[in-house]
Write a protein that holds these residues in place. Structure first.
Motif, mmCIF file in Angstrom:
data_model
loop_
_atom_site.group_PDB
_atom_site.id
_atom_site.type_symbol
_atom_site.label_atom_id
_atom_site.label_comp_id
_atom_site.label_asym_id
_atom_site.label_seq_id
_atom_site.Cartn_x
_atom_site.Cartn_y
_atom_site.Cartn_z
ATOM 1 N N UNK A 124 0.829 -1.206 0.000
ATOM 2 C CA UNK A 124 0.000 0.000 0.000
ATOM 3 C C UNK A 124 0.864 1.257 0.000
ATOM 4 N N UNK A 125 2.150 1.087 -0.405
ATOM 5 C CA UNK A 125 3.037 2.244 -0.531
ATOM 6 C C UNK A 125 2.475 3.221 -1.561
ATOM 7 N N UNK A 126 2.631 4.492 -1.315
ATOM 8 C CA UNK A 126 2.057 5.510 -2.200
ATOM 9 C C UNK A 126 2.629 5.449 -3.610
ATOM 10 N N UNK A 127 3.858 4.972 -3.729
ATOM 11 C CA UNK A 127 4.503 4.914 -5.057
ATOM 12 C C UNK A 127 4.261 3.579 -5.768
ATOM 13 N N UNK A 128 3.587 2.643 -5.107
ATOM 14 C CA UNK A 128 3.283 1.367 -5.737
ATOM 15 C C UNK A 128 4.334 0.309 -5.464
ATOM 16 N N UNK A 129 4.378 -0.716 -6.301
ATOM 17 C CA UNK A 129 5.304 -1.831 -6.115
ATOM 18 C C UNK A 129 6.688 -1.475 -6.653
ATOM 19 N N UNK A 130 7.716 -1.999 -5.991
ATOM 20 C CA UNK A 130 9.080 -1.837 -6.495
ATOM 21 C C UNK A 130 9.184 -2.495 -7.877
ATOM 22 N N UNK A 131 9.863 -1.862 -8.824
ATOM 23 C CA UNK A 131 9.900 -2.394 -10.196
ATOM 24 C C UNK A 131 10.348 -3.846 -10.313
ATOM 25 N N UNK A 132 11.361 -4.239 -9.513
ATOM 26 C CA UNK A 132 11.863 -5.604 -9.620
ATOM 27 C C UNK A 132 10.918 -6.634 -9.010
ATOM 28 N N UNK A 133 9.902 -6.177 -8.288
ATOM 29 C CA UNK A 133 8.973 -7.112 -7.642
ATOM 30 C C UNK A 133 7.534 -6.925 -8.136
ATOM 31 N N UNK A 134 7.373 -6.179 -9.208
ATOM 32 C CA UNK A 134 6.031 -5.850 -9.681
ATOM 33 C C UNK A 134 5.257 -7.065 -10.165
ATOM 34 N N UNK A 135 5.967 -8.166 -10.521
ATOM 35 C CA UNK A 135 5.293 -9.364 -11.017
ATOM 36 C C UNK A 135 4.800 -10.268 -9.890
#
Length: 276
Positions: A124-135
């Motif tokens: 629920x971070x305001x910036x969304x998921x970390x790019x390397x873990x978005x999947x």
């Protein structure tokens, strides 16, 4: 008839580019890729009876999937020392056979299982998921309250008819026993739901998560997910959470191999919902 040996395979995969587990003629599936590569190593049709603990949907991942296959014993003896390494070289990088072992002939990856355990990851971070873990992590647009998530989860634990949360199949029961359902927030801020049951019906885990998330962000009361269990049809109010946040992490089996057949027989019995 040639003597045959049953093998247990422990499998992990990134489900992003698979159309689920089950083989489909025109789609890339985990079972299809496994059979294709077993055929390359052993010869077409040598490995038979591929059976999986849980047929994951398209996009769902696994770190603890289990399946079994049968091989002619002579072929297994010829390849047992190098089969795992040969598969490691041949398989695409998004699926791995992590271990293989000879098991009794009455071991059934599906019916001998005592539980399946999944984890669903959300940020629920305001910036969304970390790019390397978005999947593997769902980005949720609203702040989530851990206490509310666990309060919602508590109302879903136990043996219930989960018809409101399942895609019903003809002649199949929706009675299930959820033995564990809880949430934690890891040090990196990721919220993780752990869901364990004797078995799951199609889309059940993601439907449960979808219902709990709207309770966790305050749009529904924490009692709402549990209240839906009174229904006997799939609830149109429940949104199925996206597949990519879900991972099958473990499948349990009896500690005593002599119990494999008894467990399989018990699992095959149709569970009939209690009236009232």
């Amino acid at each position: 008839m040639d003597e045959r040996t049953r093998l247990r395979l422990d499998v992990a995969y990134d489900g992003s580019n698979f159309s689920g587990w089950a083989a489909q003629p025109t789609r890339r599936t985990v079972a299809g890729v496994l059979v294709e590569n077993l055929d390359l190593v052993l010869g077409a049709g040598t490995a038979t009876g591929l059976t999986v603990a849980g047929r994951t949907d398209a996009g769902v991942h696994a770190t603890g999937q289990v399946c079994h296959v049968d091989l002619p014993t002579a072929v297994w003896r010829e390849h047992e020392g190098r089969l795992l390494r040969r598969l490691a070289r041949l398989l695409p990088t998004d699926v791995r056979v992590r271990a293989m072992a000879e098991v009794p002939a009455d071991f059934d990856a599906r019916f001998s299982a005592t539980f399946r355990r999944y984890e669903y990851q959300v940020t629920d971070a305001r910036w969304g998921a970390e790019p390397l873990r978005r999947h593997e992590i769902l980005a949720w647009p609203k702040p989530l309250d851990l206490a509310a998530l666990n309060a919602a989860a508590a109302g879903l634990v136990g043996e219930h008819d989960f018809a409101a949360y399942c895609r019903r199949k003809e002649n199949a029961t929706t009675l299930r026993e959820v033995t564990r359902l809880d949430w934690r927030r890891d040090p990196d801020g990721i919220l993780v739901a752990t869901v364990q049951a004797d078995a799951f019906c199609q889309a059940m885990v993601r439907s449960l998560v979808g219902a709990m998330l709207v309770a966790g962000d305050g749009r529904r009361p924490v009692e709402w997910p549990g209240s839906l269990l009174a229904g006997r049809e799939r609830s149109s109010e429940v949104t199925v959470a996206p597949a990519h946040g879900l991972t099958l992490v473990a499948v349990g089996y009896p500690e005593d191999p002599a119990e494999y057949a008894r467990r399989a027989e018990a699992t095959r019995r149709l569970r009939v919902p209690v009236e009232g």
